[in-house]
Scaffold this motif. Structure first.
Motif, mmCIF file in Angstrom:
data_model
loop_
_atom_site.group_PDB
_atom_site.id
_atom_site.type_symbol
_atom_site.label_atom_id
_atom_site.label_comp_id
_atom_site.label_asym_id
_atom_site.label_seq_id
_atom_site.Cartn_x
_atom_site.Cartn_y
_atom_site.Cartn_z
ATOM 1 N N ARG A 230 53.696 -34.129 110.817
ATOM 2 C CA ARG A 230 53.048 -33.315 109.798
ATOM 3 C C ARG A 230 53.757 -31.985 109.599
ATOM 4 O O ARG A 230 53.733 -31.422 108.526
ATOM 5 C CB ARG A 230 51.599 -33.047 110.174
ATOM 6 N N GLY A 231 54.290 -31.421 110.640
ATOM 7 C CA GLY A 231 54.920 -30.120 110.533
ATOM 8 C C GLY A 231 54.810 -29.406 111.854
ATOM 9 O O GLY A 231 54.506 -29.995 112.880
ATOM 10 N N THR A 232 55.054 -28.140 111.850
ATOM 11 C CA THR A 232 55.003 -27.364 113.085
ATOM 12 C C THR A 232 53.671 -26.658 113.180
ATOM 13 O O THR A 232 53.242 -25.988 112.248
ATOM 14 C CB THR A 232 56.135 -26.337 113.124
ATOM 15 N N GLY A 233 52.988 -26.800 114.310
ATOM 16 C CA GLY A 233 51.717 -26.131 114.514
ATOM 17 C C GLY A 233 51.900 -24.713 115.023
ATOM 18 O O GLY A 233 52.991 -24.279 115.365
ATOM 19 N N CYS A 234 50.781 -24.000 115.095
ATOM 20 C CA CYS A 234 50.806 -22.627 115.590
ATOM 21 C C CYS A 234 51.118 -22.615 117.085
ATOM 22 O O CYS A 234 50.742 -23.519 117.827
ATOM 23 C CB CYS A 234 49.462 -21.955 115.339
ATOM 24 N N CYS A 235 51.792 -21.577 117.518
ATOM 25 C CA CYS A 235 52.125 -21.446 118.928
ATOM 26 C C CYS A 235 50.864 -21.189 119.748
ATOM 27 O O CYS A 235 49.813 -20.822 119.220
ATOM 28 C CB CYS A 235 53.115 -20.301 119.140
ATOM 29 N N SER A 236 50.967 -21.395 121.049
ATOM 30 C CA SER A 236 49.852 -21.099 121.938
ATOM 31 C C SER A 236 49.499 -19.629 121.834
ATOM 32 O O SER A 236 50.350 -18.783 121.545
ATOM 33 C CB SER A 236 50.217 -21.454 123.378
ATOM 34 N N GLY A 237 48.213 -19.339 122.047
ATOM 35 C CA GLY A 237 47.734 -17.982 121.874
ATOM 36 C C GLY A 237 47.255 -17.690 120.472
ATOM 37 O O GLY A 237 46.839 -16.567 120.188
ATOM 38 N N SER A 238 47.316 -18.693 119.589
ATOM 39 C CA SER A 238 46.886 -18.493 118.210
ATOM 40 C C SER A 238 46.127 -19.726 117.729
ATOM 41 O O SER A 238 46.075 -20.752 118.399
ATOM 42 C CB SER A 238 48.081 -18.219 117.296
ATOM 43 N N GLN A 239 45.552 -19.610 116.530
ATOM 44 C CA GLN A 239 44.740 -20.683 115.974
ATOM 45 C C GLN A 239 45.052 -20.858 114.493
ATOM 46 O O GLN A 239 45.332 -19.915 113.777
ATOM 47 C CB GLN A 239 43.254 -20.372 116.169
ATOM 48 N N CYS A 240 44.997 -22.119 114.061
ATOM 49 C CA CYS A 240 45.142 -22.462 112.641
ATOM 50 C C CYS A 240 43.731 -22.667 112.102
ATOM 51 O O CYS A 240 43.236 -23.786 111.977
ATOM 52 C CB CYS A 240 45.986 -23.725 112.515
ATOM 53 N N ARG A 241 43.056 -21.556 111.779
ATOM 54 C CA ARG A 241 41.621 -21.608 111.505
ATOM 55 C C ARG A 241 41.299 -22.084 110.097
ATOM 56 O O ARG A 241 40.344 -22.844 109.896
ATOM 57 C CB ARG A 241 41.030 -20.213 111.745
ATOM 58 N N VAL A 242 42.055 -21.657 109.096
ATOM 59 C CA VAL A 242 41.786 -22.006 107.701
ATOM 60 C C VAL A 242 42.970 -22.788 107.146
ATOM 61 O O VAL A 242 44.088 -22.276 107.096
ATOM 62 C CB VAL A 242 41.526 -20.754 106.849
ATOM 63 N N CYS A 243 42.709 -24.019 106.754
ATOM 64 C CA CYS A 243 43.768 -24.871 106.185
ATOM 65 C C CYS A 243 43.681 -24.807 104.664
ATOM 66 O O CYS A 243 42.648 -25.136 104.076
ATOM 67 C CB CYS A 243 43.593 -26.305 106.685
#
Length: 383
Positions: A101-114
């Motif tokens: 799908r792609g690259t996710g957020c690094c640890s320590g962060s969140q992908c809260r709103v898509c």
């Protein structure tokens, strides 16, 4: 980046299709486009389509492993296409990391709103993708995994005062935290208590939620509450770290559990031992003995005879019956009677109490005998 490498490795027919699409539009900007052939040439690409090309380069990494997206940047995810189902699998979460799908957020962060995004070229070509801002985890929460939609609140006994962190911090020894998601410093254990954590709670936190933690179990750290010092002990200061810091109550005192100071035994009682629990450990003074103040470790002789009770008007302060010539054992000593003369002393004491003070409590039998024995009468009168 992996996206550029993937694009450069595309088959020539992809470039021919792009050539046919862009050459129909008036030139606005010259962009150098590498080809699969050894030489390079320039293709006129309008600025809107140039932006589309950059998006295409970013999204072309369907199978190439990339690093995570840093905090503060937008993570890009390819949208599932029914006509090409093998490229990206379908998911209700359009920003689910993994599977190309792609690259996710690094640890320590969140992908809260898509957020859904779409670009249409002048020729009607559409390209869709999803993106989300990689927000740092707020204080009181962490995320040690990559590509996650939410951060995890720190459990009770832990805290995290900073943003964007991957691990929670255990409450240090002598402190505790009863709340989940705490970002303040842990509270100090009050006097009379100490910090103690549970190995099962530690394992649950470090194996289920925070498997990336670098901490080790310490029974004095990570406490959710403080433990009372045992009865018979006390802890005068705040921040007790273990049971060894609870001190034993001295002689003459006692304690219940969880106290900052021991309680003195009341007057009229005594306590000869250390570390005693509860008020029942205070012993009443023996007959003929008293304790005038609280916290006595022993009682003193306050009656004429140490093992015989007497009325209040006969009681004297400490040291009186041991130093004053109140009775004599015949050898000039005062305040005590040799064992071999004790029986005679009791008879004489009874006679004196009956004859001089008309009291019976000086007699072991609690009654005055008939004093027919002249020797006894003389002895009683001479005391």
């Amino acid at each position: 980046r992996g996206g550029v490498s993937s694009f450069l490795s595309a088959p020539p027919r992809e470039f021919k299709r792009l050539d046919r699409m862009v050459t129909r539009m008036p030139p606005r900007r010259q962009v150098a486009l590498p080809r699969s052939t050894p030489h390079h040439h320039f293709i006129p690409i309008p600025l809107p389509l140039a932006a589309l090309l950059l998006v295409y380069l970013e999204l072309s990494t369907l199978t190439t492993a990339q690093q995570c997206t840093a905090q503060g940047n937008d993570a890009i995810f390819m949208v599932f296409q029914a006509e090409n189902p093998d490229s990206v699998f379908f998911s209700e979460d359009g920003c689910l990391a993994g599977g190309g799908r792609g690259t996710g957020c690094c640890s320590g962060s969140q992908c809260r709103v898509c957020e859904a995004n779409q670009v249409t070229s002048s020729s009607g070509k559409q390209m869709a993708w999803n993106s989300c801002a990689c927000e740092p985890c707020p204080p009181g929460s962490v995320q040690f995994r990559e590509g996650r939609a939410a951060c995890v609140a720190c459990p009770a006994g832990w805290y995290q005062p900073f943003v964007g962190r991957t691990e929670c911090i255990q409450c240090p020894a002598g402190s505790f935290n009863p709340k989940v998601g705490n970002f303040d410093d842990c509270l100090m254990c009050p006097p009379g208590t100490f910090s103690r954590s549970d190995i099962r709670a530690y394992r649950e936190a470090t194996t289920k939620l925070y498997r990336g933690t670098t901490t080790t179990f310490d029974a004095s750290q990570g406490a959710t509450s403080c433990t009372n010092c045992a009865a018979g002990t006390y802890q005068p200061g705040a921040g007790g770290r273990n049971a060894e810091e609870c001190l034993s109550c001295p002689a003459g005192t006692f304690s219940n559990s969880g106290v900052a100071a021991c309680t003195p035994c009341p007057a009229g009682s005594y306590q000869p031992y250390v570390g005693m629990a509860g008020p029942a450990s205070c012993l009443p003074c023996q007959a003929g003995k008293c304790s005038d103040t609280a916290g006595a470790a022993d009682c003193y002789q306050c009656c004429p005879v140490a093992n015989l009770a007497c009325d209040d008007y006969l009681k004297r302060a400490i040291g009186f019956y041991g130093t004053v010539q109140w009775y004599s054992n015949g050898g000039g000593e005062t305040g005590r009677v040799p064992t071999d003369q004790y029986a005679t002393f009791l008879v004489d004491l009874c006679a004196r109490g009956c004859r001089m003070f008309q009291v019976v409590n000086w007699c072991v039998t609690n009654e005055c005998p008939r004093l027919n024995d002249a020797a006894a009468a003389v002895s009683g009168a001479g005391m």
